[in-house]
Design an enzyme around this catalytic site. Structure first.
Site, mmCIF file in Angstrom:
data_model
loop_
_atom_site.group_PDB
_atom_site.id
_atom_site.type_symbol
_atom_site.label_atom_id
_atom_site.label_comp_id
_atom_site.label_asym_id
_atom_site.label_seq_id
_atom_site.Cartn_x
_atom_site.Cartn_y
_atom_site.Cartn_z
ATOM 1 N N ASP A 159 0.843 -1.200 0.000
ATOM 2 C CA ASP A 159 0.000 0.000 0.000
ATOM 3 C C ASP A 159 0.881 1.254 0.000
ATOM 4 O O ASP A 159 0.602 2.232 -0.697
ATOM 5 C CB ASP A 159 -0.912 -0.021 1.233
ATOM 6 C CG ASP A 159 -1.631 -1.350 1.358
ATOM 7 O OD1 ASP A 159 -2.445 -1.661 0.471
ATOM 8 O OD2 ASP A 159 -1.348 -2.107 2.302
ATOM 9 N N HIS A 187 -4.517 -3.368 6.634
ATOM 10 C CA HIS A 187 -4.319 -3.653 5.213
ATOM 11 C C HIS A 187 -5.675 -4.056 4.632
ATOM 12 O O HIS A 187 -5.930 -5.211 4.344
ATOM 13 C CB HIS A 187 -3.298 -4.777 5.031
ATOM 14 C CG HIS A 187 -3.216 -5.262 3.606
ATOM 15 N ND1 HIS A 187 -2.762 -4.481 2.600
ATOM 16 C CD2 HIS A 187 -3.572 -6.435 3.038
ATOM 17 C CE1 HIS A 187 -2.833 -5.154 1.456
ATOM 18 N NE2 HIS A 187 -3.322 -6.342 1.702
HETATM 19 P P1 NDP Z 1 -2.084 -15.484 -3.600
HETATM 20 O O1 NDP Z 1 -0.695 -15.981 -3.647
HETATM 21 O O2 NDP Z 1 -2.568 -14.596 -4.681
HETATM 22 O O3 NDP Z 1 -2.380 -14.722 -2.222
HETATM 23 C C1 NDP Z 1 -1.988 -15.274 -0.994
HETATM 24 C C2 NDP Z 1 -2.520 -14.474 0.159
HETATM 25 O O4 NDP Z 1 -1.957 -13.160 0.151
HETATM 26 C C3 NDP Z 1 -4.033 -14.278 0.137
HETATM 27 O O5 NDP Z 1 -4.496 -14.418 1.476
HETATM 28 C C4 NDP Z 1 -4.177 -12.866 -0.323
HETATM 29 O O6 NDP Z 1 -5.346 -12.262 0.170
HETATM 30 C C5 NDP Z 1 -2.995 -12.250 0.368
HETATM 31 N N1 NDP Z 1 -2.652 -10.905 -0.043
HETATM 32 C C6 NDP Z 1 -2.323 -9.909 0.803
HETATM 33 N N2 NDP Z 1 -2.068 -8.801 0.174
HETATM 34 C C7 NDP Z 1 -2.242 -9.051 -1.120
HETATM 35 C C8 NDP Z 1 -2.154 -8.251 -2.258
HETATM 36 N N3 NDP Z 1 -1.854 -6.989 -2.189
HETATM 37 N N4 NDP Z 1 -2.379 -8.805 -3.448
HETATM 38 C C9 NDP Z 1 -2.710 -10.099 -3.514
HETATM 39 N N5 NDP Z 1 -2.837 -10.899 -2.451
HETATM 40 C C10 NDP Z 1 -2.611 -10.380 -1.270
HETATM 41 O O7 NDP Z 1 -3.087 -16.699 -3.449
HETATM 42 P P2 NDP Z 1 -3.081 -18.133 -4.124
HETATM 43 O O8 NDP Z 1 -4.441 -18.647 -3.891
HETATM 44 O O9 NDP Z 1 -2.488 -18.115 -5.473
HETATM 45 O O10 NDP Z 1 -2.058 -18.937 -3.216
HETATM 46 C C11 NDP Z 1 -2.285 -19.235 -1.882
HETATM 47 C C12 NDP Z 1 -1.524 -20.491 -1.524
HETATM 48 O O11 NDP Z 1 -1.802 -20.758 -0.142
HETATM 49 C C13 NDP Z 1 -1.942 -21.699 -2.332
HETATM 50 O O12 NDP Z 1 -0.794 -22.323 -2.843
HETATM 51 C C14 NDP Z 1 -2.684 -22.560 -1.323
HETATM 52 O O13 NDP Z 1 -2.470 -23.941 -1.556
HETATM 53 C C15 NDP Z 1 -2.083 -22.130 -0.018
HETATM 54 N N6 NDP Z 1 -2.994 -22.316 1.107
HETATM 55 C C16 NDP Z 1 -2.454 -22.646 2.291
HETATM 56 C C17 NDP Z 1 -3.241 -22.903 3.389
HETATM 57 C C18 NDP Z 1 -2.589 -23.309 4.641
HETATM 58 O O14 NDP Z 1 -1.446 -22.954 4.885
HETATM 59 N N7 NDP Z 1 -3.231 -24.058 5.487
HETATM 60 C C19 NDP Z 1 -4.699 -22.789 3.325
HETATM 61 C C20 NDP Z 1 -5.177 -22.368 2.046
HETATM 62 C C21 NDP Z 1 -4.337 -22.140 0.985
HETATM 63 P P3 NDP Z 1 -6.743 -12.285 -0.633
HETATM 64 O O15 NDP Z 1 -7.277 -13.680 -0.507
HETATM 65 O O16 NDP Z 1 -7.540 -11.270 0.110
HETATM 66 O O17 NDP Z 1 -6.419 -11.899 -2.049
#
Ligand code: NDP
Length: 331
Positions: A159, A187
């Site tokens: 941000d 955030h």
């Molecule tokens: P991303 O890599 O796009 O995002 C990951 C996280 O970052 C989300 O919570 C997202 O929030 C957050 N975020 C914070 N700031 C920003 C920003 N400025 N722009 C974008 N995202 C931001 O998500 P993916 O779905 O591609 O990847 C997530 C991974 O996490 C997957 O590989 C999945 O398997 C894993 N995962 C792990 C879990 C666990 O550890 N138990 C549970 C679920 C998933 P927002 O959702 O608001 O965009």
């Protein structure tokens, strides 16, 4: 030669993870002379994709990369790490209530807190990226009581960088000449991007952004909403959420924390509030900070006008409500 540092990335098979791990392996996060060992964690459904990322890291032959651990085991992932970047989290899906998302994330961050507390290197620095970032960080801190509270932070640097970018575009100046914007609070779209202390480097010294822009209506209106809504604008344009800018900002956050901020420059970090600026203690709130010797310090004594006060209080209020919601999920 320096000893390698171990860097954990959770959710490493996701979008941000995919952009982030090569930056870390190139030295963007910890410096061009700092070898690293990457620890990548993801959940079992993503294990195959995670292994693919590991293959690409091997194929890229990064000179600084001294090892890669790719695992779905949280203990293995956390063992010996010096820096932990928490990107994994449960996304809000259509039709889900805020409370349901919170409840999923509270249980993820509670579990990972215990693993980090038991297995990370002493003095491990933690950065939470996954949303709700401030509250996930707070839960992590609460459930890892032996990790010093100053070591648990969340990302608002994206941000902050977005605010620098908007000012640089508006004034048609280099972004590297703009400094000392502040992101206060959560955030989320309640964050308050504040330019009252921001300056631009000019041939006749540093000039206040307010004076150069000379349009308070824009600065108090469209500028703020553009920064607040930028994430949604990226999703609309790209059909995916921001990833390269989130990854790059995560590197900025850790680099400045570990290696220090330049003299006279402050940056925004979500940190545990000590009550500075009348922000309730016990929230993870974004403040202006300077860093030196691996420690952040909240910049003190900035004058706060009435307009800012209201916005800083509103975002604090939202964080107090999130905190209460998170705790209600624990009961
Ligand atoms: P991303 O890599 O796009 O995002 C990951 C996280 O970052 C989300 O919570 C997202 O929030 C957050 N975020 C914070 N700031 C920003 C920003 N400025 N722009 C974008 N995202 C931001 O998500 P993916 O779905 O591609 O990847 C997530 C991974 O996490 C997957 O590989 C999945 O398997 C894993 N995962 C792990 C879990 C666990 O550890 N138990 C549970 C679920 C998933 P927002 O959702 O608001 O965009």
């Amino acid at each position: 030669a320096k000893e390698p540092m171990r860097v954990l990335v959770t959710g490493a098979a996701g979008q941000i993870g995919y952009a982030l791990v090569p930056m870390i392996a190139r030295g963007v996060m910890l410096g061009a002379d700092q070898p690293v060992i990457l620890h990548m964690l993801d959940i079992p459904p993503a294990a195959e994709a995670l292994n693919g990322v590991k293959m690409e890291l091997v194929d890229a032959a990064f000179p600084l990369l001294k090892g890669v651990v790719a695992t779905t085991d949280v203990v293995e992932a956390c063992t010996g790490v010096n820096v932990a970047v928490m990107v994994g989290g449960f996304p809000r899906k259509e039709g889900m209530e805020r409370k349901d998302v919170m409840s999923k994330n509270v249980s993820i961050y509670k579990g990972q807190a215990s693993a980090l507390e038991a297995h990370a290197a002493p003095n491990c620095k933690v950065l939470v990226v996954a949303n709700p970032a401030n509250t996930n960080a707070l839960i992590l801190k609460e459930f890892a009581p032996s990790i010093p509270e100053r070591n648990v932070t969340c990302l608002t640097r994206l941000d902050h960088n977005r605010a620098l970018g908007q000012i640089s575009e508006r004034l048609n100046v280099q972004v590297s000449d703009v400094k000392n914007v502040i992101i206060w609070g959560n955030h989320s779209s309640s964050q308050y991007p504040d330019v009252n202390h921001a300056t631009v480097k000019t041939s006749s010294g540093d000039k206040p952004v307010r004076e150069l822009v000379a349009d308070d209506e824009w600065l108090n209106g469209e500028f703020i909403t553009t920064v607040q809504q930028r994430g949604a604008a990226i999703i609309k344009a790209r059909k995916f959420s921001s990833a390269l800018s989130a990854a790059s900002s995560a590197c900025d956050h850790i680099r400045d924390w570990v290696l220090g901020t330049p003299e006279g420059t402050f940056v925004s970090m979500g940190v545990y509030s000590d009550g500075s600026y009348g922000v309730p203690a016990g929230l993870i709130y974004s403040f202006p900070v300077t860093c030196s010797g691996g420690e952040w310090k909240i910049v003190q004594g900035l004058p706060i006008d009435e307009f800012s006060r209201k916005k800083m209080d509103a975002t604090a209020q939202e964080l107090s409500e999130e905190k209460a919601l998170a705790y209600s999920c624990l009961e």
